[in-house]
Design an enzyme around this catalytic site. Structure first.
Site, PDB file in Angstrom:
ATOM      1  N   GLY A 156      32.747  27.656  27.054  1.00 28.07           N
ATOM      2  CA  GLY A 156      33.644  27.944  28.166  1.00 28.07           C
ATOM      3  C   GLY A 156      34.897  27.098  28.211  1.00 28.07           C
ATOM      4  O   GLY A 156      35.399  26.630  27.191  1.00 28.07           O
ATOM      5  N   ALA A 194      51.254  29.766  40.450  1.00 25.76           N
ATOM      6  CA  ALA A 194      51.080  31.027  41.176  1.00 25.76           C
ATOM      7  C   ALA A 194      50.358  32.050  40.315  1.00 25.76           C
ATOM      8  O   ALA A 194      50.687  33.224  40.296  1.00 25.76           O
ATOM      9  CB  ALA A 194      52.441  31.578  41.608  1.00 25.76           C
ATOM     10  N   ASP A 324      35.686  31.810  26.265  1.00 27.33           N
ATOM     11  CA  ASP A 324      36.910  31.050  26.503  1.00 27.33           C
ATOM     12  C   ASP A 324      37.285  30.136  25.342  1.00 27.33           C
ATOM     13  O   ASP A 324      38.430  29.671  25.276  1.00 27.33           O
ATOM     14  CB  ASP A 324      36.771  30.192  27.770  1.00 27.33           C
ATOM     15  N   HIS A 456      37.651  63.461  48.460  1.00 25.93           N
ATOM     16  CA  HIS A 456      38.622  63.233  49.542  1.00 25.93           C
ATOM     17  C   HIS A 456      37.882  62.996  50.853  1.00 25.93           C
ATOM     18  O   HIS A 456      36.943  63.720  51.180  1.00 25.93           O
ATOM     19  CB  HIS A 456      39.538  64.450  49.685  1.00 25.93           C
TER      20      HIS A 456
END
Length: 477
Positions: A156, A194, A324, A456
């Site tokens: 990771g 951000a 990762d 819908h």
């Protein structure tokens, strides 16, 4: 072979029990491989389940509920008074969610007869006769050695620390793990970055009453996202009360008494402000330290990630890597898909990951989700493309919910109509993006989405309308 030696011999050992590691372990065991998983943390699930994806989403859900009651429930004809925040209960609920899921993985390990080796895993030396030696260092200082034909590195990532200008003291200058466990709402939280983590954790504490200022070096929020998405989220979050300093360069964060001084450069001038907490959320780096990779002659890439080929194989025979620690987006579901594919390849099957069909999500409210390339990427590649866009403000279900911010945007090939990118800002975008991801998996077109019947009223109708818009035949706008 002695009984002890046999117990320490495995077909595959996975180092790391995060989403990639534990999923790889389960799939390997399902395929009949004698499997062990090494994890130094006292619980399974890695960063994601313990101090990442799951606890952050628990707090996002709770804080949104608090905000909804405060600011939105009245428009539904529900009157409430005396609404109070019980932060300890909110944190308790978050911890219970985490505990339940990590214990669930322990149960899956038992069910699949996977051995959990508790401790820090590392390579003890080069392979001998094709067998790797993995050392597991325990908290009491002792170590055990385990032999295996195959090793999967799945350790990771961890938060990036700005040691030179804003080192973590985990009291005033904090990381994302610290931000999940604050004992009180900060008066002023400054977020550095951000990106996904910065906006998610900023949203939590803003909803709970903090003033939130976000400092970002780029000229927009969510820099990797489609430009239309970035612009919309900036406007929405400002409306929610967040303050943004874009194009700003952090130069220092130093505790002073009971607060922290933040120094930065913005609009050509040196500036500073005071905050109660500074959350550094500028990204994550691969956890590839202290694994003893030098003992097997495995060198990292310049970006600190483990080199692998298209089948997750490193240059060292019998050693694989996923998640990762290898190139690509740092996403839990990417790691899970790689874990399954890697285990299948090791077992002699045809494991594969379609990286073009991996969705990316930001769990703010409204949520952000995307799959495929952005319009900016399409332009930079010189592609012939067309777009369709439809706002949730024109969607019946969104109107009924009272959540009309955002839109769905579809990018398709100008000649073949094949989907190139789907981007959305809106309620439940994290769930809606699955439809687009499946369409990508089947090499679908905008026409495929447009021709598919959507119930819908549903939010998903916005996807159909955006797909119709690619051919300039939107119905409800």
């Amino acid at each position: 072979m002695s009984g002890d030696a046999a117990a320490n011999q495995f077909d595959v050992i996975i180092i790391g029990a995060g989403p990639g590691g534990y999923v790889a372990a389960i799939r390997a065991a399902q395929l009949g491989l004698k499997t062990a998983c090494v994890e130094s943390r006292g619980t399974l699930g890695g960063t994601c389940l313990n101090v990442g994806c799951i606890p952050s989403k628990a707090l996002l859900q709770s804080s949104e509920a608090f905000s909804h009651v405060q600011h939105k429930i009245a428009e539904h004809g529900v009157r409430v008074s005396g609404v109070e925040l019980d932060l300890p209960q909110m944190m308790k609920r978050k911890d219970e969610v985490v505990k339940g899921l990590t214990r669930g993985i322990e149960g899956l390990f038992r069910k699949n007869k996977i051995t959990w080796l508790q401790g820090h895993g590392r390579f003890a030396g080069p392979a001998k006769a094709g067998i790797h030696q993995v050392a597991v260092d325990k908290a009491d200082g002792s170590s055990t050695i385990h032999a295996t034909k195959t090793v999967i590195i799945a350790t990771g990532s961890e938060p990036v620390e700005l040691k030179a200008i804003a080192p973590f003291d985990h009291k005033f200058v904090i990381d994302s793990t610290d931000a999940l466990a604050l004992d009180k709402v900060p008066g002023h939280l400054v977020v550095i970055g951000a990106g996904v983590i910065g906006l998610e954790m900023g949203s939590v504490w803003k909803r709970l009453g903090a003033k939130v200022t976000v400092i970002e070096a780029a000229d927009r929020v969510l820099p990797p996202m489609d430009g239309a998405v970035s612009a919309a989220m900036h406007k929405i979050l400002v409306k929610q009360g967040m303050e943004f300093l874009l194009g700003a360069k952090l130069t220092g964060a130093k505790p002073e008494g009971k607060s922290v001084r933040v120094d930065f450069e913005h609009e050509g001038a040196k500036k500073d402000l005071k905050a109660d907490k500074v959350l550094v959320a500028v990204g994550r780096r691969p956890n590839t330290f202290k694994l003893g990779m030098e003992a097997i002659g495995l060198s990292l890439q310049p970006n600190g990630r483990v080199p692998v080929d298209g089948h997750f194989k490193t240059p060292v025979a019998g050693v694989y890597a996923i998640g990762d620690v290898i190139d690509g987006l740092m996403l839990a579901h990417k790691a899970e898909d790689e874990g399954i594919a890697c285990a299948e390849i090791i077992a002699g099957k045809a494991g594969h990951v379609n990286y073009d069909a991996i969705p990316n999500v930001v769990y703010t409210w409204p949520e952000v989700a995307s799959v495929g390339i952005t319009e900016e990427q399409a332009k930079s590649k010189g592609l012939d493309y067309k777009t369709g866009q439809f706002p949730f403000a024109a969607n019946g279900r969104a109107k009924a919910m009272g959540d009309t911010d955002g839109f769905v945007k579809i990018i398709a090939d100008g000649k073949t109509d094949r989907l190139l990118g789907v981007h959305m800002v809106g309620p439940n975008a994290s769930e809606l993006i699955a439809e687009a991801a499946i369409a990508f998996e089947f090499a679908g077109s905008a026409e495929d989405l447009a021709r598919s019947s959507h119930a819908h009223p549903t939010l998903a109708e916005a996807i159909k309308e955006a797909a119709l818009g690619v051919d300039k035949r939107t119905i409800h706008m």
